[in-house]
Design a protein around this motif. Structure first.
Motif, PDB file in Angstrom:
ATOM      1  N   THR A 284       6.588  -6.841  -7.357  1.00 47.90           N
ATOM      2  CA  THR A 284       5.661  -7.923  -7.686  1.00 47.90           C
ATOM      3  C   THR A 284       5.943  -9.168  -6.851  1.00 47.90           C
ATOM      4  N   LYS A 285       7.206  -9.576  -6.810  1.00 48.40           N
ATOM      5  CA  LYS A 285       7.552 -10.779  -6.051  1.00 48.40           C
ATOM      6  C   LYS A 285       7.321 -10.575  -4.552  1.00 48.40           C
ATOM      7  N   GLY A 286       7.642  -9.387  -4.050  1.00 45.39           N
ATOM      8  CA  GLY A 286       7.467  -9.119  -2.626  1.00 45.39           C
ATOM      9  C   GLY A 286       6.007  -9.175  -2.209  1.00 45.39           C
ATOM     10  N   ILE A 287       5.143  -8.520  -2.977  1.00 45.07           N
ATOM     11  CA  ILE A 287       3.711  -8.494  -2.657  1.00 45.07           C
ATOM     12  C   ILE A 287       3.124  -9.905  -2.733  1.00 45.07           C
ATOM     13  N   GLU A 288       3.444 -10.633  -3.792  1.00 47.39           N
ATOM     14  CA  GLU A 288       2.869 -11.961  -3.974  1.00 47.39           C
ATOM     15  C   GLU A 288       3.390 -12.952  -2.937  1.00 47.39           C
ATOM     16  N   PHE A 289       4.659 -12.839  -2.563  1.00 48.16           N
ATOM     17  CA  PHE A 289       5.193 -13.744  -1.541  1.00 48.16           C
ATOM     18  C   PHE A 289       4.533 -13.486  -0.189  1.00 48.16           C
ATOM     19  N   LEU A 290       4.376 -12.223   0.181  1.00 47.53           N
ATOM     20  CA  LEU A 290       3.712 -11.905   1.444  1.00 47.53           C
ATOM     21  C   LEU A 290       2.272 -12.423   1.444  1.00 47.53           C
TER      22      LEU A 290
ATOM     23  N   HIS B 253       1.418  -0.251  -8.368  1.00 50.61           N
ATOM     24  CA  HIS B 253       1.174  -1.372  -7.459  1.00 50.61           C
ATOM     25  C   HIS B 253       0.564  -0.959  -6.123  1.00 50.61           C
ATOM     26  N   VAL B 254       0.862   0.228  -5.625  1.00 50.27           N
ATOM     27  CA  VAL B 254       0.351   0.637  -4.315  1.00 50.27           C
ATOM     28  C   VAL B 254      -0.274   2.028  -4.412  1.00 50.27           C
ATOM     29  N   SER B 255      -1.188   2.298  -3.497  1.00 46.42           N
ATOM     30  CA  SER B 255      -1.851   3.600  -3.500  1.00 46.42           C
ATOM     31  C   SER B 255      -1.277   4.551  -2.461  1.00 46.42           C
ATOM     32  N   SER B 256      -0.398   4.050  -1.555  1.00 46.38           N
ATOM     33  CA  SER B 256       0.145   4.910  -0.499  1.00 46.38           C
ATOM     34  C   SER B 256       1.600   4.579  -0.202  1.00 46.38           C
ATOM     35  N   LEU B 257       2.322   5.634   0.191  1.00 49.63           N
ATOM     36  CA  LEU B 257       3.723   5.504   0.600  1.00 49.63           C
ATOM     37  C   LEU B 257       3.881   5.973   2.035  1.00 49.63           C
TER      38      LEU B 257
ATOM     39  N   VAL C  73      -3.297  -2.433  -3.006  1.00 51.82           N
ATOM     40  CA  VAL C  73      -1.983  -2.985  -3.338  1.00 51.82           C
ATOM     41  C   VAL C  73      -2.232  -4.126  -4.317  1.00 51.82           C
ATOM     42  N   GLN C  74      -1.548  -4.112  -5.456  1.00 58.14           N
ATOM     43  CA  GLN C  74      -1.893  -5.097  -6.478  1.00 58.14           C
ATOM     44  C   GLN C  74      -0.711  -5.480  -7.356  1.00 58.14           C
ATOM     45  N   THR C  75      -0.822  -6.684  -7.892  1.00 54.71           N
ATOM     46  CA  THR C  75       0.065  -7.201  -8.933  1.00 54.71           C
ATOM     47  C   THR C  75      -0.861  -7.864  -9.966  1.00 54.71           C
ATOM     48  N   PRO C  76      -0.326  -8.394 -11.049  1.00 55.16           N
ATOM     49  CA  PRO C  76      -1.202  -9.087 -12.005  1.00 55.16           C
ATOM     50  C   PRO C  76      -1.958 -10.278 -11.400  1.00 55.16           C
ATOM     51  N   HIS C  77      -1.488 -10.806 -10.255  1.00 53.60           N
ATOM     52  CA  HIS C  77      -2.103 -12.013  -9.696  1.00 53.60           C
ATOM     53  C   HIS C  77      -2.667 -11.824  -8.297  1.00 53.60           C
ATOM     54  N   VAL C  78      -2.453 -10.674  -7.681  1.00 52.68           N
ATOM     55  CA  VAL C  78      -2.935 -10.428  -6.320  1.00 52.68           C
ATOM     56  C   VAL C  78      -3.523  -9.026  -6.244  1.00 52.68           C
ATOM     57  N   GLN C  79      -4.659  -8.904  -5.582  1.00 51.43           N
ATOM     58  CA  GLN C  79      -5.226  -7.584  -5.303  1.00 51.43           C
ATOM     59  C   GLN C  79      -5.639  -7.524  -3.837  1.00 51.43           C
ATOM     60  N   ILE C  80      -5.072  -6.550  -3.123  1.00 54.41           N
ATOM     61  CA  ILE C  80      -5.352  -6.343  -1.704  1.00 54.41           C
ATOM     62  C   ILE C  80      -6.001  -4.972  -1.568  1.00 54.41           C
ATOM     63  N   LYS C  81      -7.203  -4.918  -0.971  1.00 57.77           N
ATOM     64  CA  LYS C  81      -7.927  -3.654  -0.884  1.00 57.77           C
ATOM     65  C   LYS C  81      -8.543  -3.473   0.491  1.00 57.77           C
ATOM     66  N   THR C  82      -8.643  -2.215   0.902  1.00 57.30           N
ATOM     67  CA  THR C  82      -9.419  -1.846   2.084  1.00 57.30           C
ATOM     68  C   THR C  82     -10.377  -0.741   1.660  1.00 57.30           C
ATOM     69  N   SER C  83     -11.589  -0.813   2.182  1.00 57.71           N
ATOM     70  CA  SER C  83     -12.598   0.181   1.830  1.00 57.71           C
ATOM     71  C   SER C  83     -12.886   1.135   2.977  1.00 57.71           C
ATOM     72  N   GLY C  84     -12.104   1.025   4.060  1.00 59.93           N
ATOM     73  CA  GLY C  84     -12.292   1.909   5.200  1.00 59.93           C
ATOM     74  C   GLY C  84     -13.137   1.326   6.309  1.00 59.93           C
ATOM     75  N   ASP C  85     -13.524   0.044   6.162  1.00 58.49           N
ATOM     76  CA  ASP C  85     -14.381  -0.577   7.174  1.00 58.49           C
ATOM     77  C   ASP C  85     -13.583  -1.401   8.189  1.00 58.49           C
ATOM     78  N   GLY C  86     -12.251  -1.337   8.082  1.00 60.18           N
ATOM     79  CA  GLY C  86     -11.415  -2.073   9.026  1.00 60.18           C
ATOM     80  C   GLY C  86     -11.098  -3.493   8.603  1.00 60.18           C
ATOM     81  N   HIS C  87     -11.545  -3.885   7.406  1.00 59.99           N
ATOM     82  CA  HIS C  87     -11.305  -5.242   6.914  1.00 59.99           C
ATOM     83  C   HIS C  87     -10.445  -5.189   5.647  1.00 59.99           C
ATOM     84  N   ILE C  88      -9.656  -6.251   5.469  1.00 57.06           N
ATOM     85  CA  ILE C  88      -8.807  -6.367   4.283  1.00 57.06           C
ATOM     86  C   ILE C  88      -9.435  -7.381   3.341  1.00 57.06           C
ATOM     87  N   HIS C  89      -9.612  -6.991   2.092  1.00 60.21           N
ATOM     88  CA  HIS C  89     -10.204  -7.863   1.082  1.00 60.21           C
ATOM     89  C   HIS C  89      -9.108  -8.279   0.096  1.00 60.21           C
TER      90      HIS C  89
END
Length: 233
Positions: free
Chosen positions: A18-24, A52-56, A159-175
């Motif tokens: 959680t701390k690592g994802i939110e700090f980044l 927290h993550v969908s891939s390793l 990639v997510q925590t209670p306060h951050v959500q990072i997603k890609t839908s395959g279009d080359g952009h990060i949301h």
């Protein structure tokens, strides 16, 4: 032993992720996957990571009895033991060194994987080996016929925590979505920092006392001069 420490392991893993994802995210750096340090973690740890993550990336520890039993298939897979996470494998291919024998060995390992359809080759490079070794390794990878680099932004990731959500839908952009919350951080100061703070307070008290005493002397001097003039007048 492992059962007695399962709760602590869950708390530790949850907190670090959680701390690592939110700090980044606060720094404008958005992770899309996770690699377990040294590929060593328990089955319970994988379950916590999957929240927290969908891939390793890397290899998977195959047994809770020892960290030495780790491996990964030469394909992008979704093993049941990873609780829904996709595994991008890291094969046992060492970075090419300046020695000719190591270069040949690396090429042989790559060729042993290359004949598999849709095979994936993941490498981990030690930065202490210098830029030259990395350049040689990149040249080797580029020379593999019918291969292409994976752009993770062009895959679906979360990639997510209670306060951050990072997603890609395959279009080359990060949301990215971040909640506007006040960050409360506790900074642990060293012994030297605490001593300097105490010394600063003491010096400030001395300065305040000196200023007060100087003001007191000026006031008493004026009174004394006034009395002497009055008596002399």
């Amino acid at each position: 032993y492992t059962r007695s420490n399962q709760q602590q392991e869950t708390i530790y893993t949850e907190e670090k992720l959680t701390k690592g994802i939110e700090f980044l995210a606060q720094q404008g750096l958005y992770p899309l996957a996770f690699e377990v340090p040294h590929d060593a973690i328990s089955q319970q740890g994988y379950e916590v990571i999957s929240r927290h993550v969908s891939s390793l990336f890397g290899q998977v520890q195959l047994s809770d009895h020892t960290w030495k039993t780790a491996g990964a298939p030469p394909l992008v897979t979704k093993p049941d033991m990873l609780h829904g996470m996709t595994l991008y494998p890291q094969q046992s291919v060492e970075p090419a060194s300046d020695e000719e024998g190591s270069n040949i060995l690396t090429e042989q390992k790559i060729q042993s994987i290359q004949h598999l359809q849709s095979a994936a080759i993941g490498l981990s490079y030690d930065v202490e080996s210098g830029i030259t070794g990395l350049q040689n390794l990149m040249t080797q990878m580029d020379a593999i016929p019918s291969s292409e680099w994976l752009d993770l932004k062009k895959t679906k990731q979360t990639v997510q925590t209670p306060h951050v959500q990072i997603k890609t839908s395959g279009d080359g952009h990060i949301h990215v979505e971040q909640s506007n919350r006040a960050e409360t951080t506790t900074v642990k100061r060293s012994g030297m920092e605490n001593m300097l703070r105490i010394l600063t307070v003491v010096v400030m008290l001395f300065i305040a006392a000196f200023a007060f005493y100087t003001l007191y002397l000026r006031l008493t001097m004026k009174k004394r001069i006034f009395k002497e003039r009055k008596l002399g007048g």
